[in-house]
Design a protein around this motif. Structure first.
Motif, mmCIF file in Angstrom:
data_model
loop_
_atom_site.group_PDB
_atom_site.id
_atom_site.type_symbol
_atom_site.label_atom_id
_atom_site.label_comp_id
_atom_site.label_asym_id
_atom_site.label_seq_id
_atom_site.Cartn_x
_atom_site.Cartn_y
_atom_site.Cartn_z
ATOM 1 N N TYR A 25 3.550 35.655 -64.752
ATOM 2 C CA TYR A 25 2.638 34.521 -64.883
ATOM 3 C C TYR A 25 2.226 34.033 -63.500
ATOM 4 N N ALA A 26 1.033 33.411 -63.435
ATOM 5 C CA ALA A 26 0.636 32.757 -62.188
ATOM 6 C C ALA A 26 0.039 31.400 -62.490
ATOM 7 N N VAL A 27 0.292 30.473 -61.580
ATOM 8 C CA VAL A 27 -0.390 29.178 -61.601
ATOM 9 C C VAL A 27 -1.159 29.095 -60.295
ATOM 10 N N ILE A 28 -2.471 28.913 -60.408
ATOM 11 C CA ILE A 28 -3.276 28.730 -59.206
ATOM 12 C C ILE A 28 -3.542 27.237 -59.087
ATOM 13 N N GLY A 29 -2.967 26.638 -58.046
ATOM 14 C CA GLY A 29 -3.064 25.182 -57.895
ATOM 15 C C GLY A 29 -4.278 24.815 -57.067
ATOM 16 N N GLY A 30 -5.137 23.967 -57.637
ATOM 17 C CA GLY A 30 -6.318 23.505 -56.916
ATOM 18 C C GLY A 30 -6.016 22.229 -56.150
ATOM 19 N N THR A 31 -7.056 21.489 -55.819
ATOM 20 C CA THR A 31 -6.920 20.218 -55.102
ATOM 21 C C THR A 31 -5.882 19.340 -55.791
ATOM 22 N N VAL A 82 -2.727 19.902 -56.209
ATOM 23 C CA VAL A 82 -1.582 20.620 -56.796
ATOM 24 C C VAL A 82 -1.037 21.585 -55.742
ATOM 25 N N TYR A 83 -0.087 21.098 -54.970
ATOM 26 C CA TYR A 83 0.371 21.883 -53.814
ATOM 27 C C TYR A 83 1.812 22.335 -53.923
ATOM 28 N N THR A 84 2.526 21.864 -54.951
ATOM 29 C CA THR A 84 3.912 22.284 -55.048
ATOM 30 C C THR A 84 4.145 23.001 -56.365
ATOM 31 N N ALA A 85 5.222 23.757 -56.368
ATOM 32 C CA ALA A 85 5.450 24.656 -57.492
ATOM 33 C C ALA A 85 6.248 24.014 -58.630
ATOM 34 N N GLY A 86 6.460 22.702 -58.573
ATOM 35 C CA GLY A 86 7.106 22.006 -59.692
ATOM 36 C C GLY A 86 8.495 22.524 -59.982
ATOM 37 N N ALA A 146 1.841 33.323 -51.742
ATOM 38 C CA ALA A 146 2.229 32.687 -53.004
ATOM 39 C C ALA A 146 3.703 32.325 -52.945
ATOM 40 N N MET A 147 4.112 31.387 -53.814
ATOM 41 C CA MET A 147 5.534 31.104 -53.967
ATOM 42 C C MET A 147 5.947 31.699 -55.303
ATOM 43 N N ILE A 148 7.048 32.397 -55.281
ATOM 44 C CA ILE A 148 7.446 33.098 -56.500
ATOM 45 C C ILE A 148 8.817 32.617 -56.931
ATOM 46 N N PHE A 204 3.235 30.942 -57.877
ATOM 47 C CA PHE A 204 2.415 29.751 -57.673
ATOM 48 C C PHE A 204 1.568 29.977 -56.424
ATOM 49 N N LEU A 205 0.261 29.898 -56.602
ATOM 50 C CA LEU A 205 -0.634 30.162 -55.470
ATOM 51 C C LEU A 205 -1.522 28.939 -55.223
ATOM 52 N N PRO A 206 -1.263 28.200 -54.140
ATOM 53 C CA PRO A 206 -2.136 27.053 -53.837
ATOM 54 C C PRO A 206 -3.471 27.560 -53.280
ATOM 55 N N ARG A 207 -4.529 27.337 -54.033
ATOM 56 C CA ARG A 207 -5.826 27.962 -53.725
ATOM 57 C C ARG A 207 -6.327 27.636 -52.318
ATOM 58 N N HIS A 208 -6.131 26.399 -51.892
ATOM 59 C CA HIS A 208 -6.676 25.967 -50.598
ATOM 60 C C HIS A 208 -5.656 26.111 -49.459
ATOM 61 N N GLY A 209 -4.574 26.827 -49.718
ATOM 62 C CA GLY A 209 -3.536 26.985 -48.708
ATOM 63 C C GLY A 209 -2.471 25.909 -48.860
ATOM 64 N N LEU A 210 -1.324 26.125 -48.201
ATOM 65 C CA LEU A 210 -0.183 25.222 -48.395
ATOM 66 C C LEU A 210 -0.463 23.814 -47.899
#
Ligand code: HPA
Length: 244
Positions: free
Chosen positions: A7-13, A15-19, A38-40, A50-56
């Protein structure tokens, strides 16, 4: 060795942490399209990237995001199903800030972004009759109902080039041609995910009324603040969806 994820979660504006991800590992790779990170980790034994779209540090604006590198990385990790978050402006008075919507279709007004993996040498026209993966959308819809979360199951997303916000005339036009919400990132992400064979859906979080519908000037801070007020519901929805 390259890790794997289903699974992947792409985090937009916003959403910067992987919960809730456990056993977290940061993984980066130089793909043939450039660098991606990405953070796995795991949620109840399921492998999630978890991939933060705009970077960490939210350093990359929407028109400069390397969408191809991001999606290629997810493909290399073996991701089958992905959910992206997207902060969106509302084109309809009835869609208020805080509302969650599933994206079902898009209108593409981007201009400068590489939007395909198919270049010289391969002529491929990918089907876009149902751009956002029906399987993931339906399970998000079912999960939302079980969790008593109010999520509108369909919406048409207008993707602008940015990074500027739109003019009132553009917003009137987008509403007339069938748009419901507006943002700057879902295209080409959704197209590339389809080309990569990833079942990809996107949850829009309405952060503001778009230009001209709102009488106030629009700021990035407003978008980020409304996002942070509503992100917990989105996290819950995504985590329950992965746990299912
Ligand atoms: N326009 C474009 N992108 C956005 C908006 C908007 O009003 N709100 C959040 N992302």
């Amino acid at each position: 060795m390259r890790p794997t994820a289903d699974y992947a979660v792409i985090g937009g504006t916003g959403v910067y942490t992987a919960g809730q991800l456990e056993h977290l590992q940061v993984y980066e790779e130089m793909t043939e399209y450039g660098h991606a990170q990405a953070m796995i980790g795991e949620i109840r034994g399921k492998r999630v990237a978890f991939l933060p779209r705009h970077g960490l540090k939210h350093q990359t604006p929407p028109h400069l995001v390397n969408y191809r590198a991001n999606i290629r990385l997810l493909q290399l990790l073996g991701v089958q199903k992905a959910v992206a978050t997207a902060a969106v402006g509302s084109l309809r008075k009835t869609l208020r800030p805080g509302q969650l919507v599933l994206l079902t279709d898009f209108l593409d007004f981007t201009r400068t972004r590489p939007a395909t993996f198919y270049e010289e040498g391969r002529v491929v026209h990918i089907d876009m009759s149902d751009p956002y993966c029906q399987t993931v959308r339906s399970s998000l819809d079912v999960t939302a109902k079980q969790e008593n979360l109010d999520v509108i199951p369909s919406s048409t997303y207008v993707c602008t080039e940015g990074p500027r916000f739109e003019t009132p005339a553009e917003i009137r036009y987008f509403a007339q041609i069938g748009g419901d919400v507006v943002g700057m990132t879902s295209v080409p992400e959704v197209v590339l995910a389809k080309e990569a064979g990833i079942c990809y859906a996107s949850i829009g979080i309405v952060t503001n009324f778009a230009a001209g519908i709102s009488t106030q000037p629009l700021t990035h801070e407003e978008v980020v603040t409304t996002m942070s007020e509503n992100i917990e519901r989105v996290r819950k929805l995504m985590e329950r969806w992965i746990e299912e």
